[in-house]
Design a protein around this motif. Structure first.
Motif, PDB file in Angstrom:
ATOM      1  N   ALA A  52      -8.752 -27.487-118.712  1.00  0.00           N
ATOM      2  CA  ALA A  52      -8.362 -28.680-119.458  1.00  0.00           C
ATOM      3  C   ALA A  52      -9.292 -29.854-119.181  1.00  0.00           C
ATOM      4  CB  ALA A  52      -6.918 -29.048-119.120  1.00  0.00           C
TER       5      ALA A  52
ATOM      6  N   ARG B  94       5.046 -33.288-114.709  1.00  0.00           N
ATOM      7  CA  ARG B  94       3.965 -34.271-114.780  1.00  0.00           C
ATOM      8  C   ARG B  94       4.245 -35.372-113.757  1.00  0.00           C
ATOM      9  NH1 ARG B  94       3.449 -36.040-120.898  1.00  0.00           N
ATOM     10  NH2 ARG B  94       1.620 -37.168-120.082  1.00  0.00           N
TER      11      ARG B  94
ATOM     12  N   THR C 263      -0.117 -40.189-112.953  1.00  0.00           N
ATOM     13  CA  THR C 263      -0.993 -39.871-114.071  1.00  0.00           C
ATOM     14  C   THR C 263      -0.235 -39.787-115.392  1.00  0.00           C
ATOM     15  OG1 THR C 263      -0.806 -37.507-113.525  1.00  0.00           O
ATOM     16  CG2 THR C 263      -2.702 -38.703-112.648  1.00  0.00           C
ATOM     17  N   LEU C 264       1.070 -39.565-115.346  1.00  0.00           N
ATOM     18  CA  LEU C 264       1.886 -39.617-116.550  1.00  0.00           C
ATOM     19  C   LEU C 264       1.798 -41.006-117.177  1.00  0.00           C
ATOM     20  CD1 LEU C 264       4.039 -38.490-118.505  1.00  0.00           C
ATOM     21  CD2 LEU C 264       5.772 -39.179-116.842  1.00  0.00           C
TER      22      LEU C 264
ATOM     23  N   GLY D 297      -1.256 -41.548-119.082  1.00  0.00           N
ATOM     24  CA  GLY D 297      -1.420 -40.753-120.284  1.00  0.00           C
ATOM     25  C   GLY D 297      -2.043 -39.395-120.078  1.00  0.00           C
ATOM     26  N   ARG D 298      -2.165 -38.970-118.845  1.00  0.00           N
ATOM     27  CA  ARG D 298      -2.749 -37.655-118.572  1.00  0.00           C
ATOM     28  C   ARG D 298      -1.701 -36.551-118.723  1.00  0.00           C
ATOM     29  NH1 ARG D 298      -7.773 -37.687-116.508  1.00  0.00           N
ATOM     30  NH2 ARG D 298      -8.559 -39.628-115.596  1.00  0.00           N
ATOM     31  N   GLN D 299      -2.202 -35.345-118.946  1.00  0.00           N
ATOM     32  CA  GLN D 299      -1.324 -34.192-119.083  1.00  0.00           C
ATOM     33  C   GLN D 299      -1.249 -33.370-117.791  1.00  0.00           C
ATOM     34  OE1 GLN D 299       0.555 -33.667-121.889  1.00  0.00           O
ATOM     35  NE2 GLN D 299      -0.302 -35.661-122.465  1.00  0.00           N
ATOM     36  N   ASP D 300      -1.686 -33.954-116.678  1.00  0.00           N
ATOM     37  CA  ASP D 300      -1.682 -33.235-115.396  1.00  0.00           C
ATOM     38  C   ASP D 300      -0.282 -32.720-115.064  1.00  0.00           C
ATOM     39  OD1 ASP D 300      -4.235 -34.194-115.396  1.00  0.00           O
ATOM     40  OD2 ASP D 300      -4.005 -35.485-113.649  1.00  0.00           O
ATOM     41  N   ARG D 301      -0.261 -31.576-114.392  1.00  0.00           N
ATOM     42  CA  ARG D 301       1.010 -31.034-113.909  1.00  0.00           C
ATOM     43  C   ARG D 301       0.861 -30.678-112.432  1.00  0.00           C
ATOM     44  NH1 ARG D 301       4.548 -30.376-117.855  1.00  0.00           N
ATOM     45  NH2 ARG D 301       6.007 -29.319-116.463  1.00  0.00           N
TER      46      ARG D 301
END
Length: 453
Positions: A222, A373, A377-378, A381-385
């Protein structure tokens, strides 16, 4: 001990050898010498863990600056100055090497900055030809990167050379799928390099929990790292302006740097051990018993050269246990059970104990996992999990394994390892009050298993 020049002669100035020499001399009262043909500190300090972690830190700043903008900061980031970073890195490694050397000298250890080999069970020879009689010999020569024999392999570099590049490449091919390959792929990508990762296996980070390593791989893709599994390098060729990497899939990839991170092998060759009856294993490892003693009673070995658990803290424990046993009269075996480890990818992976796959063979298990998430980082606006996972024995409710993926996983797994090492049960985790709001609170708030196996 009368009749010998030294009570102990250590060959190798890495973490395990230095610890053994220091304890034997300063606390065991032994007359000790140590020979190191390269730089004091060994792989970890000079060409491994330490410089690599500093590169990890450097590679993380671009994403942190992006997040800062989301939090309201007028933040910008200029170009990365590799030369400036490398100069600072070199000075730091010089400082650490000096610290290791001072530690040995302050402990009364005699240092020989040269190669040493074993002549017989009680004699060593330096490259200068000088020989010494010794009561005990400790082999602590570590390991070295392994590069497969493929045409053009001389065009590639290994992790040893990564800290001395004259300039960063624009395009890099990382060959391998272990933790070293995965870490350097993330480092290079974070520093602005276009990275392709080629691994002959089905998925990277073999040996780690499948769910955890799958999340790491997905996150790397990603972020923009091109992971290509099921393919290997057939040959490397020097092109006019690039290295041509011919894959087993028939494709040719043009890159500026090829990094081979395809494993490591013990540094046992040429020390004179085989002729004396020291057993050398199939991978070149010095075979030792639980006391780190070889088949020749006066010769011991610790660290990566024994190919047990190739981690710096393990080598240190083995070296200390050897010195306690032989010179302090305190018989001690290095404990190789439930050793935690961390992979400094982006995101990090921390692991201790059994993976879900390994635990299946021990009887019914329960899996508690939470993937979500993270708040920081949420917001950006990140999609990190992240992943918090416990592997629990169904019958005893003992936690058999803990696996964490996310920022700070290495720090978190160190603390979780204490509980797992003590034999904590799932009820012990449940009784622990959560620290809120944190990512790690999920370890103590998962009440119901996600699945039973």
């Amino acid at each position: 001990m009368a009749g010998f020049d030294y009570d102990l002669f250590v060959i190798g100035g890495g973490s395990g050898g230095v610890r053994a020499a220091r304890i034997a001399s300063a606390e065991g009262g032994a007359k000790v010498a140590l020979a190191e043909e390269s730089r004091m500190g060994g792989t970890c300090v000079i060409r491994g863990c330490v410089p690599k972690k500093l590169m990890v830190f450097a590679s993380e700043y671009p994403s942190e600056v992006q997040d800062a903008r989301a939090y309201g900061w007028d933040a910008t980031l200029g170009a990365f100055d590799w030369g400036r970073f490398r100069g600072t890195l070199d000075r730091e490694l010089d400082r650490l090497e000096g610290a290791y050397r001072s530690t040995l000298m302050n402990a009364g250890v005699t240092i020989y900055d040269t190669r040493a080999v074993v002549v017989d069970p009680h004699r060593v020879r330096l490259a200068s030809g000088e020989e010494f009689s010794v009561k005990h010999i400790l082999i602590a020569t570590g390991g070295r990167p392994f590069v497969p024999e493929v045409p053009g392999a001389e065009l590639a570099v290994t992790s040893n050379e990564m800290f001395h590049l004259e300039a960063l490449p624009k395009r890099a091919l990382v060959v391998g799928g272990g933790y070293i390959a995965s870490e350097f792929a993330c480092i290079l990508h974070g520093l602005g390099v276009q990275v392709t990762m080629m691994y002959r296996g089905a998925s990277i980070l073999r040996g780690f929990d499948d769910e955890a390593r799958g999340l790491v791989a997905a996150a790397m893709v990603a972020r923009g790292i091109d992971i290509q599994c099921g393919v290997d390098v057939a040959r490397l060729e020097k092109g006019a302006e690039a290295i041509l990497a011919h894959g087993t899939d028939g494709r040719v990839r043009e890159v500026d740097l090829v990094l081979y991170a395809t494993g490591r092998k013990p540094n046992s060759h040429g020390l004179g051990l085989e002729a004396l009856g020291v057993e050398i294993g199939a991978r070149g490892q010095v075979v030792v018993d639980e006391w780190s003693q070889t088949a020749v009673p006066s010769i011991y070995a610790v660290g990566d050269v024994t190919d047990r658990i190739n981690l710096t803290p393990v080598a240190i424990r083995e070296g200390h246990a050897f010195a306690d046993t032989v010179f302090r009269g305190v018989p001690t075996k290095a404990d190789h059970e439930l050793v935690a480890s961390a992979v400094f990818t982006q995101p990090e992976l921390g692991s201790v104990g059994l993976s879900e796959e390994a635990a299946k063979g021990n009887g019914p298990i329960e899996i508690f996992s939470a993937s979500f998430r993270p708040m920081k980082t949420l917001f950006a606006g990140r999609q990190d999990r992240v992943l918090m996972k416990l592997v629990v024995d169904q019958a005893t409710q003992r936690v058999l394994g803990c696996h964490i993926v996310g920022p700070g996983a290495g720090e978190m797994i160190q603390l979780a390892a204490i509980a797992v090492k003590m034999g904590a049960t799932k009820a012990d985790f449940d009784r622990t009050v959560a620290v809120h709001p944190t990512v790690s609170e999920e370890l103590v708030t998962m009440r119901k298993p996600t699945r039973q196996v």
